[in-house]
Design a protein around this motif. Structure first.
Motif: not given
Length: 113
Positions: A91-111
């Motif tokens: 499964g995935w744990i996804i942290e994110y930050e989003k503003d008007d110009k960008k989307l930043k993701l920090r996905p972590e795969l838990i296997r």
């Protein structure tokens, strides 16, 4: 949540769609996700698309959408094996930050192994 589709607006900034598609696995793990987006009007594309059903895991950008395919938490059984689907226990744990110009993701795969 619906059984097939749910749309969530997170922090009034990010749109997350969760989809349980139909069909069998394709020649490529990411093909069902790409096909779904190709057949969806781009004005309805989410920021993140999360797919279940295929018992594999993948993170890819397709058509400007961050797409995730989830594994699952079910060990292979007779039905899964008869479908030649296999099963990634993950499964995935996804942290994110989003503003008007960008989307930043920090996905972590838990296997699970």
């Amino acid at each position: 949540c619906g059984e097939i589709f749910s749309r969530f607006r997170l922090d009034d900034k990010l749109i997350l769609d969760i989809v349980h598609p139909r069909g069998a696995p394709a020649y490529s793990i990411g093909y069902p996700l790409q096909k779904y987006l190709r057949q969806t009007d781009p004005k309805f594309h989410p920021d993140i698309l999360d797919f279940g059903h295929f018992h594999r895991h993948l993170w890819a950008n397709a058509y400007g959408v961050e797409g995730f395919i989830n594994g699952g938490f079910e060990y292979p059984n007779d039905f899964i094996m008869s479908q030649h689907a296999g099963s990634d226990l993950s499964g995935w744990i996804i942290e994110y930050e989003k503003d008007d110009k960008k989307l930043k993701l920090r996905p972590e795969l838990i296997r699970f192994i």
